[in-house]
Design a protein around this motif. Structure first.
Motif, PDB file in Angstrom:
ATOM      1  N   MET A 162     -32.980  29.227   9.039  1.00 33.17           N
ATOM      2  CA  MET A 162     -32.637  27.960   8.396  1.00 33.17           C
ATOM      3  C   MET A 162     -33.453  27.780   7.121  1.00 33.17           C
ATOM      4  SD  MET A 162     -32.576  25.653  11.888  1.00 33.17           S
ATOM      5  CE  MET A 162     -31.510  24.391  11.216  1.00 33.17           C
ATOM      6  N   LEU A 163     -32.865  27.069   6.152  1.00 34.83           N
ATOM      7  CA  LEU A 163     -33.534  26.826   4.882  1.00 34.83           C
ATOM      8  C   LEU A 163     -34.800  25.999   5.099  1.00 34.83           C
ATOM      9  CD1 LEU A 163     -33.156  27.210   1.773  1.00 34.83           C
ATOM     10  CD2 LEU A 163     -32.183  24.894   1.757  1.00 34.83           C
ATOM     11  N   PRO A 164     -35.936  26.444   4.577  1.00 30.11           N
ATOM     12  CA  PRO A 164     -37.173  25.658   4.725  1.00 30.11           C
ATOM     13  C   PRO A 164     -37.050  24.291   4.056  1.00 30.11           C
ATOM     14  CG  PRO A 164     -37.655  27.906   3.997  1.00 30.11           C
ATOM     15  CD  PRO A 164     -36.179  27.725   3.889  1.00 30.11           C
ATOM     16  N   VAL A 165     -37.705  23.306   4.635  1.00 28.98           N
ATOM     17  CA  VAL A 165     -37.758  21.958   4.074  1.00 28.98           C
ATOM     18  C   VAL A 165     -39.080  21.800   3.327  1.00 28.98           C
ATOM     19  CG1 VAL A 165     -37.869  19.500   4.613  1.00 28.98           C
ATOM     20  CG2 VAL A 165     -36.292  20.979   5.864  1.00 28.98           C
ATOM     21  N   PHE A 166     -39.001  21.444   2.046  1.00 23.13           N
ATOM     22  CA  PHE A 166     -40.212  21.223   1.271  1.00 23.13           C
ATOM     23  C   PHE A 166     -40.778  19.846   1.620  1.00 23.13           C
ATOM     24  CE2 PHE A 166     -42.081  19.911  -2.998  1.00 23.13           C
ATOM     25  CZ  PHE A 166     -43.293  20.563  -2.757  1.00 23.13           C
ATOM     26  N   SER A 167     -42.049  19.828   2.048  1.00 25.09           N
ATOM     27  CA  SER A 167     -42.676  18.582   2.484  1.00 25.09           C
ATOM     28  C   SER A 167     -43.612  17.985   1.443  1.00 25.09           C
ATOM     29  CB  SER A 167     -43.449  18.811   3.793  1.00 25.09           C
ATOM     30  OG  SER A 167     -42.569  19.178   4.832  1.00 25.09           O
ATOM     31  N   GLY A 168     -43.853  18.691   0.338  1.00 25.87           N
ATOM     32  CA  GLY A 168     -44.660  18.113  -0.727  1.00 25.87           C
ATOM     33  C   GLY A 168     -45.857  18.954  -1.116  1.00 25.87           C
ATOM     34  N   TYR A 169     -46.472  18.558  -2.217  1.00 29.02           N
ATOM     35  CA  TYR A 169     -47.684  19.194  -2.727  1.00 29.02           C
ATOM     36  C   TYR A 169     -48.897  18.414  -2.234  1.00 29.02           C
ATOM     37  CZ  TYR A 169     -51.353  20.339  -6.133  1.00 29.02           C
ATOM     38  OH  TYR A 169     -52.541  20.686  -6.729  1.00 29.02           O
ATOM     39  N   LEU A 170     -49.892  19.118  -1.682  1.00 33.54           N
ATOM     40  CA  LEU A 170     -51.115  18.511  -1.170  1.00 33.54           C
ATOM     41  C   LEU A 170     -52.265  18.902  -2.082  1.00 33.54           C
ATOM     42  CD1 LEU A 170     -50.637  19.410   2.614  1.00 33.54           C
ATOM     43  CD2 LEU A 170     -49.585  17.549   1.308  1.00 33.54           C
ATOM     44  N   PRO A 171     -52.630  18.035  -3.036  1.00 35.81           N
ATOM     45  CA  PRO A 171     -53.642  18.408  -4.032  1.00 35.81           C
ATOM     46  C   PRO A 171     -54.978  18.825  -3.439  1.00 35.81           C
ATOM     47  CG  PRO A 171     -52.487  16.413  -4.701  1.00 35.81           C
ATOM     48  CD  PRO A 171     -52.068  16.702  -3.298  1.00 35.81           C
ATOM     49  N   ALA A 172     -55.475  18.092  -2.437  1.00 36.56           N
ATOM     50  CA  ALA A 172     -56.781  18.426  -1.867  1.00 36.56           C
ATOM     51  C   ALA A 172     -56.774  19.799  -1.204  1.00 36.56           C
ATOM     52  CB  ALA A 172     -57.207  17.353  -0.862  1.00 36.56           C
ATOM     53  N   PHE A 173     -55.628  20.222  -0.692  1.00 41.80           N
ATOM     54  CA  PHE A 173     -55.478  21.538  -0.064  1.00 41.80           C
ATOM     55  C   PHE A 173     -55.081  22.604  -1.089  1.00 41.80           C
ATOM     56  CE2 PHE A 173     -55.016  18.515   3.308  1.00 41.80           C
ATOM     57  CZ  PHE A 173     -55.385  19.135   4.485  1.00 41.80           C
ATOM     58  N   ASN A 174     -54.695  22.162  -2.289  1.00 38.08           N
ATOM     59  CA  ASN A 174     -54.079  23.044  -3.286  1.00 38.08           C
ATOM     60  C   ASN A 174     -52.946  23.831  -2.637  1.00 38.08           C
ATOM     61  OD1 ASN A 174     -53.690  24.243  -5.842  1.00 38.08           O
ATOM     62  ND2 ASN A 174     -54.916  26.031  -5.255  1.00 38.08           N
ATOM     63  N   ALA A 175     -52.100  23.109  -1.913  1.00 39.43           N
ATOM     64  CA  ALA A 175     -51.076  23.769  -1.101  1.00 39.43           C
ATOM     65  C   ALA A 175     -49.721  23.103  -1.266  1.00 39.43           C
ATOM     66  CB  ALA A 175     -51.481  23.744   0.371  1.00 39.43           C
ATOM     67  N   LEU A 176     -48.685  23.931  -1.157  1.00 32.11           N
ATOM     68  CA  LEU A 176     -47.305  23.470  -1.027  1.00 32.11           C
ATOM     69  C   LEU A 176     -46.967  23.515   0.453  1.00 32.11           C
ATOM     70  CD1 LEU A 176     -45.793  25.528  -3.976  1.00 32.11           C
ATOM     71  CD2 LEU A 176     -46.382  23.095  -4.006  1.00 32.11           C
ATOM     72  N   ALA A 177     -46.494  22.395   1.001  1.00 32.31           N
ATOM     73  CA  ALA A 177     -46.230  22.294   2.432  1.00 32.31           C
ATOM     74  C   ALA A 177     -44.735  22.400   2.715  1.00 32.31           C
ATOM     75  CB  ALA A 177     -46.775  20.973   2.978  1.00 32.31           C
ATOM     76  N   PHE A 178     -44.399  23.127   3.772  1.00 29.24           N
ATOM     77  CA  PHE A 178     -43.003  23.315   4.179  1.00 29.24           C
ATOM     78  C   PHE A 178     -42.890  23.168   5.695  1.00 29.24           C
ATOM     79  CE2 PHE A 178     -43.835  25.879   0.458  1.00 29.24           C
ATOM     80  CZ  PHE A 178     -42.758  25.628  -0.368  1.00 29.24           C
ATOM     81  N   GLU A 179     -41.700  22.750   6.137  1.00 29.43           N
ATOM     82  CA  GLU A 179     -41.351  22.810   7.551  1.00 29.43           C
ATOM     83  C   GLU A 179     -40.224  23.823   7.716  1.00 29.43           C
ATOM     84  OE1 GLU A 179     -42.314  18.889  10.247  1.00 29.43           O
ATOM     85  OE2 GLU A 179     -40.251  19.352   9.695  1.00 29.43           O
TER      86      GLU A 179
END
Length: 396
Positions: A162-179
């Protein structure tokens, strides 16, 4: 002279209009939000606090079931990037899983390979971050089988890609989050994995199962300071530390709540032993803990609501800066202050005065409705913190 007279007249009229507009602007009420108006209104006004401001103090990350998704345009350190994701099933790479436990239970002459084997296909997820000029910042590819340790080998084989869902950019983690959803074809018996990619390089920072439809299904939430991420299975910190909360022997997570930047509440439910038998909880089922999992307090409060998985049954009230948790099974209400979580207040419904109209000028109202049809309304005095309640249970 006539042109100058006309010019003078026009200037005079313009000045009058500007002055009139300025006076109207001064007389006009400020354009605040409803929440700001409620906070600023004098307590003596009966309708100013009629309804509680229940906006959560944390940020809920967009997830698999949400209709509103995060924008693919991401601003990182002042630069606007564009994110692209794809998912593809690879029919040339079959996957197979045989349950060794079930196979060992087959008797002589049983074709265990046929009866206990799941077959499927490999899948590939591609994550691409593009710079403002359209050039690629990074491309990261992951296979469906890369998540076997997190979601289980059987689910990896059986689930569709299934296509990943983008959950947002987390600046403190310097991370792009996906479900990433893992569900068999035509089934809702699955769940979502959380994936964090480095926002600069695309390297995997973290991946873990975030929630199950057959277990705790609380959404991932980010603390107000942006440095803590809470899922149904763990507490993640921007310093890289991950603390599991689902490893309690004989217990399963029923619901999670981010109380404040430093405190988490977990409500546990009965778990299962190695043979699949349910194990009842002995002692308090709810725990307040710090971000490293250290227990701060424990108490009995089954503030869990069912459905497609379970979640914490709670409401936050901004006017009192407190979380209110409804325990239908034991007729209780838990109150946890966001400023001072310990000790929690636990009230029996029989101890709370019954609500009788009218609503007091200083009261705000919250309500709960359970899967069984119980409706509970609580009227909270924002000055004294006293409560009144009205609970209606269905009659069968």
């Amino acid at each position: 002279m006539r042109p100058y007279f006309l010019l003078f007249a026009l200037c005079f009229l313009a000045g009058c209009e500007q002055k009139k507009a300025a006076l109207q602007q001064e007389d006009a009420p400020p354009q605040n939000t409803l929440a700001e108006a409620a906070a600023a209104a004098p307590i003596a006004q009966p309708r100013s606090l009629a309804f509680a401001d229940t906006a959560a103090p944390y940020t809920t990350l967009p997830s698999f079931y949400d209709s509103v998704k995060a924008s693919p345009q991401v601003r990182i350190n002042g630069t606007l990037y564009r994110l692209q994701t794809t998912a593809r099933t690879d029919s040339t790479r079959p996957l197979r899983y045989t349950d060794p436990t079930m196979a060992s239970q087959d008797g002589p002459g049983t074709d265990s390979t046929q009866s206990n084997t799941i077959t499927g296909f490999e899948g590939t997820y591609t994550f691409r971050l593009l710079r403002p000029d359209g050039k690629t910042q990074f491309v990261k590819k992951l296979r469906k089988s890369d998540f076997a340790a997190e979601v289980g080998k059987d689910m990896v084989v059986d689930a569709t890609t299934m296509l990943p869902v983008f959950s947002g950019y987390l600046p403190a983690f310097n991370a792009l989050a996906f479900e990433l959803g893992f569900y068999p074809e035509g089934s809702d018996a699955g769940g979502e994995a959380l994936l964090l990619l480095n926002a600069t390089t695309g390297q995997v920072i973290h991946k873990q199962m975030a929630r199950w439809n057959s277990g705790c299904n609380s959404a991932a939430v980010l603390s107000p300071n942006g440095r803590t991420l809470l899922t149904s299975t763990e507490i993640l910190q921007a310093n890289g530390r991950a603390t599991p909360i689902d490893n309690k022997s004989g217990r399963s997570v029923g619901g999670t709540l981010l109380v404040n930047d430093q405190t988490v509440l977990v409500a546990y439910a009965p778990g299962y032993d190695n043979r699949g038998n349910q194990v009842e909880i002995k002692g308090p089922n709810a725990e307040l803990m710090d971000l490293n999992g250290r227990k701060l307090a424990s108490f009995a409060l089954e503030s869990i609501n069912g459905g497609l998985g379970t979640q914490m049954f709670s409401k936050y009230v901004r006017q009192t800066r407190s979380h209110y948790l409804f325990d239908e099974a034991n007729n209780k209400l838990g109150i946890i202050s966001a400023d001072n979580p310990v000790p929690a207040r636990l009230l029996k419904l029989s101890e709370i005065p019954v609500y009788r109209a009218p609503q007091h000028p200083t009261e705000v109202r919250i309500h709960f409705e359970t899967e069984s049809g119980t409706r509970a309304a609580f009227y909270i005095d924002t000055v004294s913190s006293n409560l009144r309640c009205r609970v209606i249970k269905p009659v069968y």
